[in-house]
Design an enzyme around this catalytic site. Structure first.
Site, PDB file in Angstrom:
ATOM      1  N   TYR A   1      71.126 111.833  75.671  1.00  0.00           N
ATOM      2  CA  TYR A   1      69.711 111.685  75.333  1.00  0.00           C
ATOM      3  C   TYR A   1      69.285 112.995  74.686  1.00  0.00           C
ATOM      4  CZ  TYR A   1      69.313 107.443  78.135  1.00  0.00           C
ATOM      5  OH  TYR A   1      69.453 106.174  78.635  1.00  0.00           O
ATOM      6  N   CYS A   2      69.038 112.956  73.400  1.00  0.00           N
ATOM      7  CA  CYS A   2      68.633 114.128  72.620  1.00  0.00           C
ATOM      8  C   CYS A   2      67.105 114.073  72.519  1.00  0.00           C
ATOM      9  CB  CYS A   2      69.293 114.049  71.249  1.00  0.00           C
ATOM     10  SG  CYS A   2      68.965 115.452  70.194  1.00  0.00           S
TER      11      CYS A   2
END
Length: 142
Positions: free
Chosen positions: A113-114
Site C-alpha cells: 500500500y503506497c
C-alpha cells in the site's frame, strides 16, 4: 478520535485527498518514519494502518503490507497517466490515499500500500488511549 474538516486541509492535503493528487516522493512527512503507532485517515480519523505493517520500500512514500481493517479501504481501477493501477480510498471520507501494488514483501502477503503522507496522520502508541484509539493497543501486544 481525531477528525479534520475539509476546509482545514492544507493545499497539498486537499490536492491529494480531494483531487486524487500525489505528493512528491522522499519529500513527505512519513516516507521514512518508523515510530510505533497507527496511521489514521486525515479527515475521518478512522484507523487505516499500523506501524507493525509499515516497511521501507524505497519508493519515497509510506508503504504498508496490509490495512488495519479491509472494510475501511475502497479499491478502484485507476487508468490515469496511461497506466492501470489500483487506487485506494478511505471508506468513510472517500479520500484518495494512494495505490496498492503486488510487489510487497511476500512473507507479509505480497502487497504494498503506497500511501500519500498528506492523506494520513500518525498517532504515537503512547497517545492511543488519550486520543480515543485505546482499543488498538492490543494490535501491538502480539
Amino acid at each position: 478520535m481525531l477528525k479534520k474538516d475539509k476546509s482545514e486541509l492544507t493545499d497539498i492535503e486537499y490536492i491529494v485527498t480531494q483531487e486524487n493528487g500525489t505528493e512528491p516522493p522522499f519529500m513527505n512527512e512519513y516516507w521514512n518514519h518508523f515510530a510505533k503507532g497507527i496511521y489514521v485517515d486525515k479527515i475521518s480519523g478512522k484507523p487505516l494502518f499500523t506501524s507493525e505493517e509499515k516497511f521501507h520500500s524505497e519508493c519515497g512514500w509510506p508503504s504498508f503490507s496490509k490495512a488495519l481493517d479491509d472494510d475501511e479501504i475502497i479499491e478502484l481501477v485507476d487508468k490515469s497517466f496511461g497506466m492501470v493501477r489500483t487506487e485506494v480510498r478511505s471508506e468513510e471520507s472517500n479520500s484518495h490515499l494512494g495505490h496498492v501494488f503486488n510487489d510487497g514483501p511476500k512473507e507479509s502477503g505480497g502487497l504494498r500500500y503506497c500511501i500519500n503522507s498528506a492523506a494520513i496522520q500518525f498517532i504515537p502508541y503512547e497517545k492511543l488511549e488519550e486520543l480515543g484509539y485505546g482499543d488498538l493497543i492490543s494490535h501491538f501486544d502480539k
